[in-house]
Scaffold this active site. Sequence first.
Site, PDB file in Angstrom:
ATOM      1  N   ASP A 105      99.453  99.944  65.479  1.00  8.61           N
ATOM      2  CA  ASP A 105      98.723  99.233  64.287  1.00  8.61           C
ATOM      3  C   ASP A 105      97.996  98.552  65.109  1.00  8.61           C
ATOM      4  O   ASP A 105      97.808  97.179  66.608  1.00  8.61           O
ATOM      5  CB  ASP A 105     100.027  98.190  63.853  1.00  8.61           C
ATOM      6  CG  ASP A 105      98.999  97.057  63.224  1.00  8.61           C
ATOM      7  OD1 ASP A 105      98.237  97.049  62.346  1.00  8.61           O
ATOM      8  OD2 ASP A 105     100.729  97.076  62.150  1.00  8.61           O
ATOM      9  N   GLU A 165      95.081 101.772  61.020  1.00  7.10           N
ATOM     10  CA  GLU A 165      93.933 100.359  60.992  1.00  7.10           C
ATOM     11  C   GLU A 165      93.255  99.963  59.850  1.00  7.10           C
ATOM     12  O   GLU A 165      91.778 100.596  59.337  1.00  7.10           O
ATOM     13  CB  GLU A 165      93.263 101.186  62.479  1.00  7.10           C
ATOM     14  CG  GLU A 165      92.354 102.526  62.147  1.00  7.10           C
ATOM     15  CD  GLU A 165      91.479 103.304  61.147  1.00  7.10           C
ATOM     16  OE1 GLU A 165      91.890 103.247  59.990  1.00  7.10           O
ATOM     17  OE2 GLU A 165      90.868 103.078  61.277  1.00  7.10           O
ATOM     18  N   GLY A 224      92.545 101.802  56.938  1.00  5.80           N
ATOM     19  CA  GLY A 224      91.294 102.482  56.259  1.00  5.80           C
ATOM     20  C   GLY A 224      90.506 102.522  56.838  1.00  5.80           C
ATOM     21  O   GLY A 224      89.470 102.904  56.524  1.00  5.80           O
ATOM     22  N   ASP A 262      97.799  95.905  54.046  1.00 10.01           N
ATOM     23  CA  ASP A 262      99.612  96.142  53.200  1.00 10.01           C
ATOM     24  C   ASP A 262      99.663  96.169  51.394  1.00 10.01           C
ATOM     25  O   ASP A 262      99.050  95.377  50.885  1.00 10.01           O
ATOM     26  CB  ASP A 262      99.781  95.455  53.848  1.00 10.01           C
ATOM     27  CG  ASP A 262      99.977  95.501  55.232  1.00 10.01           C
ATOM     28  OD1 ASP A 262      98.928  95.740  55.922  1.00 10.01           O
ATOM     29  OD2 ASP A 262     100.134  94.744  55.900  1.00 10.01           O
TER      30      ASP A 262
HETATM   31  C1  GLA Z   1     100.718  95.289  59.651  1.00  7.85           C
HETATM   32  C2  GLA Z   1     101.065  96.194  59.095  1.00  7.85           C
HETATM   33  C3  GLA Z   1     102.438  96.199  58.605  1.00  7.85           C
HETATM   34  C4  GLA Z   1     103.288  95.972  59.731  1.00  7.85           C
HETATM   35  C5  GLA Z   1     102.513  94.628  60.111  1.00  7.85           C
HETATM   36  C6  GLA Z   1     103.526  94.234  61.248  1.00  7.85           C
HETATM   37  O1  GLA Z   1      99.990  94.147  58.842  1.00  7.85           O
HETATM   38  O2  GLA Z   1      99.957  97.150  58.235  1.00  7.85           O
HETATM   39  O3  GLA Z   1     103.048  97.412  58.072  1.00  7.85           O
HETATM   40  O4  GLA Z   1     103.151  96.473  60.904  1.00  7.85           O
HETATM   41  O5  GLA Z   1     101.210  94.077  60.556  1.00  7.85           O
HETATM   42  O6  GLA Z   1     103.259  93.087  61.835  1.00  7.85           O
END
Ligand code: GLA
Length: 555
Positions: free
Chosen positions: A296, A335, A337, A358
């Site tokens: 991530d 990342e 998109g 998210d």
């Molecule tokens: C980002 C990701 C989520 C999750 C959180 C964890 O927001 O997009 O899916 O993994 O981090 O901190």
Amino acid sequence: MKICDAQGWRRHVRLLSPFLAAACCLSGFFLLSALSQTSAAGQADLSGYWVLRTPRGDGTYRDTYLNLKQSGDSLTGAIVGFGPRAIPIGGTFTDGKVHLASLPPAASSPAAARGFSFFRMAYDGVYQDGKLKLQTENFRHQIQQGIAERTTRGATLPPAPPPLPALRDLPDNGLARTPPMGWNSWNKFAGKVDDATVRSMADAMVSSGMSKLGYVYINIDDTWEGGRDAEGNIVPNKKFPNMKALADYVHSKGLKIGIYSSPGPKTCAGYEGSFGHEMQDARTYASWGIDYLKYDLCSAGGIYKTSPEVLQALYQKMGQALQESGRPIVFSLCEYGDADVWKWGAKAGGNLWRTTGDIQDNWARMDKIGFSQLDIAGYARPGHWNDPDMLEVGNGGMNADEYRTHMSLWSLLSAPLIAGNDLRSMTEETKSILMNAEVIAIDQDPAAKPVKLLSKQGDIEILWRPLADGSVAVGIFNRGEDSATGSFSWSSLKFGSSLKFGSSLNLGTPSGGLLARDLWKHQEIPVTGDRFSAVVPRHGVVLLRISAASHGARE
Ligand code: GLA
């Protein structure tokens, strides 16, 4: 060190004490007050950089950097640090009491409103002995107490970006021939995930029957990380006493286990990332028996330029490390998109890549994310999948029609089916959605042809996708607020020349020789006349699989 804080003041007082004695005789209180940088009201000046360390209860601390400016009783400034942007903060300092609240920027769209930056944080407490004792209400409405000490601007700056590998196309690792299926801890548990939860979720994956339907990965998301040992090896925090033993347990159930990290120094929840330790971490994961890594971007977004080339190199670095780790590990790029990841994710070794910010457990967000995917559907292919984020089915924020839409849409998109609910306490309705074998078969269809828009009629959107056995999946979605009728003509499905499906069939009448099945009602539906038409509930879906009778696609 400025001399405006109590520690600095004491140090300076020690150094200057002979002069102070004389100075006091001359100008007494005024000079002392100038040296201590107290305000006219006798308060300290909190201006400067602070690091707030908040214990998380798992043996780790969240470090938050504040840059404050005091004017009279009023405080302004920013939460600064590794993130791409500073978050403005404001408040008061009166009679030793501090109140601060972040003033997050307005998100340009729900899609942009992801992560910590967009939540309003409040900090309340006192200034004592040169430190700020602050109580924080975080964005999950949990109260946490921490101590802020003075720090330097340098400590708040991101590290210089290290050199990245020259771009090259990594070989296909041969994994994830169909979209990965499993469970991930984040949507339901976020920071509350621990060893016992993961074990019980593996148990439930098997006892519910989900594993038999293809749900195999048990993925631990953010907040498992502890820090690094003396050799720089990543270690889990107190919530995960023994990762290898946990992986062994998950494997003993016939399942696979996934873990999470970031190319930045900090993950999105502020835990230890893989920055500068990519190869070492890949080896550690392999030694634990890890089968899947979600990687991530998080704090790396504030260190590296986020151009396609730089992002590709950043992910390639870990992709290569995983391929050299000696264990097959599915590589999940996260990342959000950016930089058209679907164009280069596979080259960086990715088996799947997030295409959006998210997801949230509400209709507006799921609808927006899900229906934004059609243009890039063609980039999904065996071993390499578009990932519009994990499922929210069963988490309670949407009704059954909406969750059926979520599951149908993700399946038509060939999206990974990573459940995000509590598998130990699923209602029959939730099970009927997550465990609908006929819908899962659409998702897992080996041909992985792109889904297409058949037609749009007001709030009705009809999507269709040809399947490996020559049949066709059709989803009639109602994105509107009232029930509505959607219809399509059987002949519009283009069995035949354009897709080379059924080209040898003599369909006779438009509907002749077709079999249709409703995948949510689990029943055959009559194929008559020129058109199919159905009333679709608000936010609901009718999902069909239509095949040529002679193909016998449905046994
Ligand atoms: C980002 C990701 C989520 C999750 C959180 C964890 O927001 O997009 O899916 O993994 O981090 O901190």
